[in-house]
Design a protein around this motif. Sequence first.
Motif, PDB file in Angstrom:
ATOM      1  N   PRO A  66      -5.440   5.106  -4.160  1.00 13.72           N
ATOM      2  CA  PRO A  66      -6.697   5.268  -3.498  1.00 13.72           C
ATOM      3  C   PRO A  66      -7.125   3.947  -3.111  1.00 13.72           C
ATOM      4  N   THR A  67      -7.602   4.127  -1.960  1.00 16.49           N
ATOM      5  CA  THR A  67      -8.334   2.693  -1.521  1.00 16.49           C
ATOM      6  C   THR A  67      -9.760   2.804  -1.311  1.00 16.49           C
ATOM      7  N   ASP A  68     -10.393   3.920  -1.911  1.00 18.20           N
ATOM      8  CA  ASP A  68     -12.003   3.861  -1.824  1.00 18.20           C
ATOM      9  C   ASP A  68     -12.767   3.528  -3.145  1.00 18.20           C
ATOM     10  N   ARG A  69     -11.755   2.607  -3.865  1.00 15.32           N
ATOM     11  CA  ARG A  69     -12.198   2.246  -5.151  1.00 15.32           C
ATOM     12  C   ARG A  69     -11.584   1.115  -5.753  1.00 15.32           C
ATOM     13  N   THR A  70     -12.108   0.311  -6.675  1.00 18.15           N
ATOM     14  CA  THR A  70     -11.122  -0.603  -7.103  1.00 18.15           C
ATOM     15  C   THR A  70     -10.144  -0.054  -7.929  1.00 18.15           C
ATOM     16  N   VAL A  71      -8.871  -0.382  -7.822  1.00 18.80           N
ATOM     17  CA  VAL A  71      -7.608   0.112  -8.733  1.00 18.80           C
ATOM     18  C   VAL A  71      -7.074  -1.311  -9.330  1.00 18.80           C
ATOM     19  N   ASP A  72      -7.251  -1.395 -10.471  1.00 17.25           N
ATOM     20  CA  ASP A  72      -6.672  -2.884 -11.209  1.00 17.25           C
ATOM     21  C   ASP A  72      -5.203  -3.114 -11.161  1.00 17.25           C
ATOM     22  N   GLY A  73      -4.678  -1.781 -11.122  1.00 14.55           N
ATOM     23  CA  GLY A  73      -3.186  -1.686 -11.393  1.00 14.55           C
ATOM     24  C   GLY A  73      -2.375  -2.482 -10.196  1.00 14.55           C
ATOM     25  N   LYS A  74      -1.408  -3.284 -10.604  1.00 18.02           N
ATOM     26  CA  LYS A  74      -0.515  -3.897  -9.464  1.00 18.02           C
ATOM     27  C   LYS A  74       0.790  -3.425  -9.828  1.00 18.02           C
ATOM     28  N   ASP A  75       1.585  -3.289  -8.702  1.00 18.47           N
ATOM     29  CA  ASP A  75       3.140  -2.600  -8.459  1.00 18.47           C
ATOM     30  C   ASP A  75       3.820  -3.753  -9.463  1.00 18.47           C
ATOM     31  N   ILE A  76       4.530  -3.234 -10.471  1.00 21.15           N
ATOM     32  CA  ILE A  76       5.427  -4.087 -11.391  1.00 21.15           C
ATOM     33  C   ILE A  76       6.907  -3.890 -11.285  1.00 21.15           C
ATOM     34  N   MET A  77       7.219  -2.879 -10.152  1.00 23.45           N
ATOM     35  CA  MET A  77       8.891  -2.707  -9.786  1.00 23.45           C
ATOM     36  C   MET A  77       9.281  -3.973  -9.470  1.00 23.45           C
ATOM     37  N   PRO A  78       8.972  -4.902  -8.623  1.00 29.15           N
ATOM     38  CA  PRO A  78       9.615  -6.213  -8.557  1.00 29.15           C
ATOM     39  C   PRO A  78       9.867  -7.027  -9.843  1.00 29.15           C
TER      40      PRO A  78
END
Length: 460
Positions: free
Chosen positions: A346-358
């Motif tokens: 979702p882009t209409d709110r703050t999402v704190d999680g980041k992609d850790i796949m790298p």
Amino acid sequence: MKMLKILFFLGLSFTTLAQQNSTATRPNVVVIFADDLGYGDLGCFGHPNILTPNLDKMAQNGAKLTSFYVAANVCSPSRAALMTGRYPVRSGMTGERFRVLFPFSTNGLPKDEVTLPEVLKTVGYSTGMVGKWHMGHLPGHLPTDNGFDSYYGIPYSNDMGYEDLKSHPYKKMFPPLPMMENDKVASTNVDQTQMTKDYTNKAIEFIDKNKTKPFFLYYAPNFPHVPLYASNDFKGKSKRGLYGDVVEELDWSVGKIFDYLKANNLDKNTLVIFTSDNGPWLTEGIEGGSAGLLRNGKGTCWEGGMRVPFIAQWNGVIKPSQVITSMASTMDLYTTIINMAKGTVPTDRTVDGKDIMPLLTNKGEKTGDEFFYYDAAQLFAVRKGSWKLHLKSTDVGSGNITVHVAPMLFNLENDPSEAYNVAKDNAEIVKQLREAAARHEKSVEKKHYIFDDVKLGNNN
Ligand code: MG
């Protein structure tokens, strides 16, 4: 007419094929979320005599993260962070009076939150949950109201039933534990000695039913949260006593899931994650777990309260036997799993999680190196890189909050036990972390904290 029929048939076939292709590359996901399991309670995380061969094997076949955090030090808000990718203060999934939801709570995860299974469903996943939900047990707040196709489990903690609170002054506020099937109570006669086996069977049943298309299974055992119960196959077997028995049975459960995945050729296309919702409940004494070398436990913002064991296995994608020391959190799992499934965060709110796949695949670091430690709705501490600044603290059992006018600073890389306060020698670092904390607090809108919505009736 005949040609039309053929085209019609072919057209249908192409559509089916296209649907299959679009989902074929999407991996299945199994998230196993233990309750109150401490950082030091698994063999692969250094426990000397709790035997966890299946989890140890999982670590050998995949990646072990040694700085993995939950976003709250108790159950309900921690689970909300995993489901929403957001600090619980953003969703209102916390309280000023109550720290978790209770059987007398009237509320649950706000409807405007976008849950992980809700996003996965938009890209064709089957979604199932087995175990402890703890984000609202009343109609409208259950897993099946929040993106799960199916649910089986106790909707809150296993110590919140009348059975364990017969002598409690508020016993009437705790009905017998409900075992729920979807949105109905299937039984109020729960035999907790059979719970791990029961949940394991239900988890495998869900995989079996959904193995032909991508699936997301969220399996959240109620153990090793107290009261502790093990089946006869495990009771009295561990040198670590009943707590060890319970953890060893959970390890068995994880092994059964891997056995099933392998036997059905699903292991190469399934990411399996194992972690815990918060640190060990130290006030339970011998029946509580251990945070190993980390300080303190559940209910605190010391490392023992919020840093938990984490293992991820995905054969052929995550290289075996990795030990990753970079920081990550349950909120990152939200973003990582959605990206991997080719869904939209979702882009209409703050999402704190980041992609850790790298991070998991050795292709780079995750973005951002800050983590914020909340106790209920209050910011207690901040970590940036190796530094952690405590603005406030509390010790398990005391319940007293100490505000550190002169904050405490620890270097977690060379002092993971938070034993040596080095604030005096690092004024610039203290200043930077104070600024990071202030920035973060400013980014959080003041919410209505829903854990305080309760209906207190006659207690006797
Ligand atoms: Mg817990």
